[in-house]
Design a protein around this motif. Structure first.
Motif, PDB file in Angstrom:
ATOM      1  N   ARG A  80       1.407  -6.807  -2.605  1.00 39.32           N
ATOM      2  CA  ARG A  80       2.160  -6.542  -1.370  1.00 39.32           C
ATOM      3  C   ARG A  80       2.820  -5.168  -1.402  1.00 39.32           C
ATOM      4  O   ARG A  80       2.966  -4.518  -0.363  1.00 39.32           O
ATOM      5  N   SER A  81       3.232  -4.720  -2.580  1.00 36.47           N
ATOM      6  CA  SER A  81       3.894  -3.416  -2.644  1.00 36.47           C
ATOM      7  C   SER A  81       2.894  -2.270  -2.499  1.00 36.47           C
ATOM      8  O   SER A  81       3.260  -1.183  -2.082  1.00 36.47           O
ATOM      9  N   ARG A  82       1.636  -2.484  -2.835  1.00 35.19           N
ATOM     10  CA  ARG A  82       0.623  -1.418  -2.745  1.00 35.19           C
ATOM     11  C   ARG A  82      -0.102  -1.403  -1.396  1.00 35.19           C
ATOM     12  O   ARG A  82      -0.901  -0.514  -1.147  1.00 35.19           O
ATOM     13  N   ARG A  83       0.155  -2.371  -0.567  1.00 33.65           N
ATOM     14  CA  ARG A  83      -0.471  -2.425   0.744  1.00 33.65           C
ATOM     15  C   ARG A  83       0.053  -1.271   1.598  1.00 33.65           C
ATOM     16  O   ARG A  83       1.250  -0.993   1.594  1.00 33.65           O
ATOM     17  N   PRO A  84      -0.825  -0.577   2.331  1.00 35.42           N
ATOM     18  CA  PRO A  84      -0.352   0.550   3.147  1.00 35.42           C
ATOM     19  C   PRO A  84       0.601   0.066   4.244  1.00 35.42           C
ATOM     20  O   PRO A  84       0.360  -0.952   4.893  1.00 35.42           O
TER      21      PRO A  84
END
Length: 168
Positions: A129-133
């Motif tokens: 979730r933190s790496r999702r744009p």
């Protein structure tokens, strides 16, 4: 008078059976004469769970079955059985639950590896979730800003009924 006596006898009859039905206290422990064997038995007691108390080792449990289990362990230690053989005998009698550290096998994988798998899954989800744009919020256009300024500046806006003069 006779009726009161009959009621008293009946009340004693109702109170008496639960008192008589209580579990007798366990027989006092008889330690092994050999100090090394007794120390080994005591060490085993700490790793064996009482099947009645379920949260206590048999070394600390006051239950009769715990006293019986302590005596059984002492007998097996005196007979020269190894710690592993004693634990296997208890597992055969009571199941894996009797050990505070059950063995790793297919039936206990969830017990041993479940918390680690759950934590790994949560960390993977958070990382994903933190790496999702992230979607960028577009700034207001000039027309939208003008309309917002008109709305804010209008005098007929309803004030907050709970507002005090000090809130302005």
């Amino acid at each position: 008078m006779r009726r009161a006596l009959l009621i008293a006898v009946a009340a004693l009859g109702l109170i008496g059976p639960p008192v008589v039905a209580q579990e007798p206290p366990p027989a006092p422990d008889r330690p092994l004469p050999d100090g090394a064997q007794e120390a080994r038995a005591q060490a085993l007691f700490d790793g064996i769970r009482c099947v009645v108390c379920q949260h206590e080792a048999i070394a600390d449990s006051p239950a009769v079955i715990a006293a019986d289990m302590r005596q059984l362990v002492r007998e097996q230690v005196a007979a020269g059985r190894s710690d592993a053989e004693i634990e296997q005998d208890l597992v055969r009698r009571y199941g894996d639950f009797v050990l505070f550290q059950p063995p790793v096998r297919s039936g206990t994988w969830l017990l041993w590896f479940g918390p680690v798998a759950l934590l790994t899954g949560i960390l993977a989800l958070l990382l994903f979730r933190s790496r999702r744009p992230r979607t960028e919020i577009e700034p207001l256009t000039a027309v939208e800003e003008a309309r917002l300024a008109d709305i804010i500046s209008e005098a007929h806006l309803r004030r907050d009924p709970d507002a005090k003069p000090s809130d302005d």
